[in-house]
Design a protein around this motif. Sequence first.
Motif, PDB file in Angstrom:
ATOM      1  N   VAL A 260       0.878  -1.403   0.268  1.00 25.54           N
ATOM      2  CA  VAL A 260      -0.039   0.491  -0.070  1.00 25.54           C
ATOM      3  C   VAL A 260       1.248   1.689  -0.380  1.00 25.54           C
ATOM      4  N   ALA A 261       1.901   1.348   1.058  1.00 20.87           N
ATOM      5  CA  ALA A 261       2.815   2.865   1.115  1.00 20.87           C
ATOM      6  C   ALA A 261       3.260   2.474  -0.429  1.00 20.87           C
ATOM      7  N   LEU A 262       4.063   1.854  -0.924  1.00 20.25           N
ATOM      8  CA  LEU A 262       4.107   2.106  -2.425  1.00 20.25           C
ATOM      9  C   LEU A 262       2.998   2.408  -3.204  1.00 20.25           C
ATOM     10  N   ASP A 263       2.118   1.746  -3.226  1.00 16.59           N
ATOM     11  CA  ASP A 263       1.076   2.533  -5.102  1.00 16.59           C
ATOM     12  C   ASP A 263       0.699   3.990  -3.955  1.00 16.59           C
ATOM     13  N   ASN A 264       0.911   3.916  -2.882  1.00 22.62           N
ATOM     14  CA  ASN A 264       0.228   5.503  -2.604  1.00 22.62           C
ATOM     15  C   ASN A 264       1.590   6.232  -3.403  1.00 22.62           C
ATOM     16  N   SER A 265       2.657   5.710  -3.104  1.00 23.56           N
ATOM     17  CA  SER A 265       3.816   6.594  -3.542  1.00 23.56           C
ATOM     18  C   SER A 265       4.274   6.598  -5.714  1.00 23.56           C
ATOM     19  N   ILE A 266       3.569   5.545  -6.035  1.00 25.15           N
ATOM     20  CA  ILE A 266       3.613   5.244  -6.705  1.00 25.15           C
ATOM     21  C   ILE A 266       2.149   6.196  -7.583  1.00 25.15           C
ATOM     22  N   LYS A 267       1.293   6.419  -7.253  1.00 24.61           N
ATOM     23  CA  LYS A 267      -0.079   7.901  -7.796  1.00 24.61           C
ATOM     24  C   LYS A 267       0.162   8.596  -6.911  1.00 24.61           C
ATOM     25  N   GLY A 268       1.112   9.784  -6.287  1.00 24.47           N
ATOM     26  CA  GLY A 268       1.567  10.306  -6.019  1.00 24.47           C
ATOM     27  C   GLY A 268       0.242  10.791  -4.614  1.00 24.47           C
ATOM     28  N   ALA A 269       0.156  10.316  -4.352  1.00 23.00           N
ATOM     29  CA  ALA A 269      -1.105  10.427  -2.721  1.00 23.00           C
ATOM     30  C   ALA A 269      -0.236  11.015  -1.425  1.00 23.00           C
ATOM     31  N   VAL A 270       0.772  10.071  -1.376  1.00 19.59           N
ATOM     32  CA  VAL A 270       1.631  10.590  -0.053  1.00 19.59           C
ATOM     33  C   VAL A 270       2.445  12.021  -0.432  1.00 19.59           C
ATOM     34  N   THR A 271       1.979  12.662   0.676  1.00 21.75           N
ATOM     35  CA  THR A 271       3.114  14.266   0.092  1.00 21.75           C
ATOM     36  C   THR A 271       3.872  14.299   0.672  1.00 21.75           C
ATOM     37  N   GLY A 272       4.879  13.892   1.583  1.00 18.81           N
ATOM     38  CA  GLY A 272       5.785  13.668   2.138  1.00 18.81           C
ATOM     39  C   GLY A 272       6.744  12.889   1.515  1.00 18.81           C
ATOM     40  N   LYS A 273       7.435  11.955   2.359  1.00 20.35           N
ATOM     41  CA  LYS A 273       8.174  10.763   1.296  1.00 20.35           C
ATOM     42  C   LYS A 273       7.382   9.311   2.598  1.00 20.35           C
ATOM     43  N   ALA A 274       7.364   8.352   2.022  1.00 18.58           N
ATOM     44  CA  ALA A 274       6.975   6.851   2.977  1.00 18.58           C
ATOM     45  C   ALA A 274       8.983   5.331   2.925  1.00 18.58           C
ATOM     46  N   VAL A 275       8.483   5.810   3.839  1.00 18.06           N
ATOM     47  CA  VAL A 275       9.137   5.364   4.363  1.00 18.06           C
ATOM     48  C   VAL A 275       9.145   3.373   5.114  1.00 18.06           C
ATOM     49  N   VAL A 276       9.537   2.289   4.106  1.00 17.23           N
ATOM     50  CA  VAL A 276       9.128   1.480   4.585  1.00 17.23           C
ATOM     51  C   VAL A 276      10.270   0.194   4.783  1.00 17.23           C
ATOM     52  N   ILE A 277      10.740  -0.448   6.596  1.00 17.35           N
ATOM     53  CA  ILE A 277      11.455  -0.849   6.900  1.00 17.35           C
ATOM     54  C   ILE A 277      11.536  -2.387   6.761  1.00 17.35           C
ATOM     55  N   LEU A 278      12.445  -3.169   6.130  1.00 23.03           N
ATOM     56  CA  LEU A 278      12.175  -4.534   5.342  1.00 23.03           C
ATOM     57  C   LEU A 278      12.802  -5.164   7.021  1.00 23.03           C
TER      58      LEU A 278
END
Length: 55
Positions: free
Chosen positions: A34-52
């Motif tokens: 979901v985080a990656l999808d939102n980032s690609i769609k431009g739905a994130v106004t800041g930065k998204a970080v995913v900790i693996l």
Amino acid sequence: MLFPKYLETFEQEVPALVASKELTYSEGFENAEVALDNSIKGAVTGKAVVILADE
């Protein structure tokens, strides 16, 4: 390493940002898609970080 340099500032500022919902987070690998999808769609106004991994 930057961690020790900014730890005190982080501890002073971030909890207030989370409490005011100015900074949001979600935990767990299950949220990565979901985080990656939102980032690609431009739905994130800041930065998204995913900790693996967490040491």
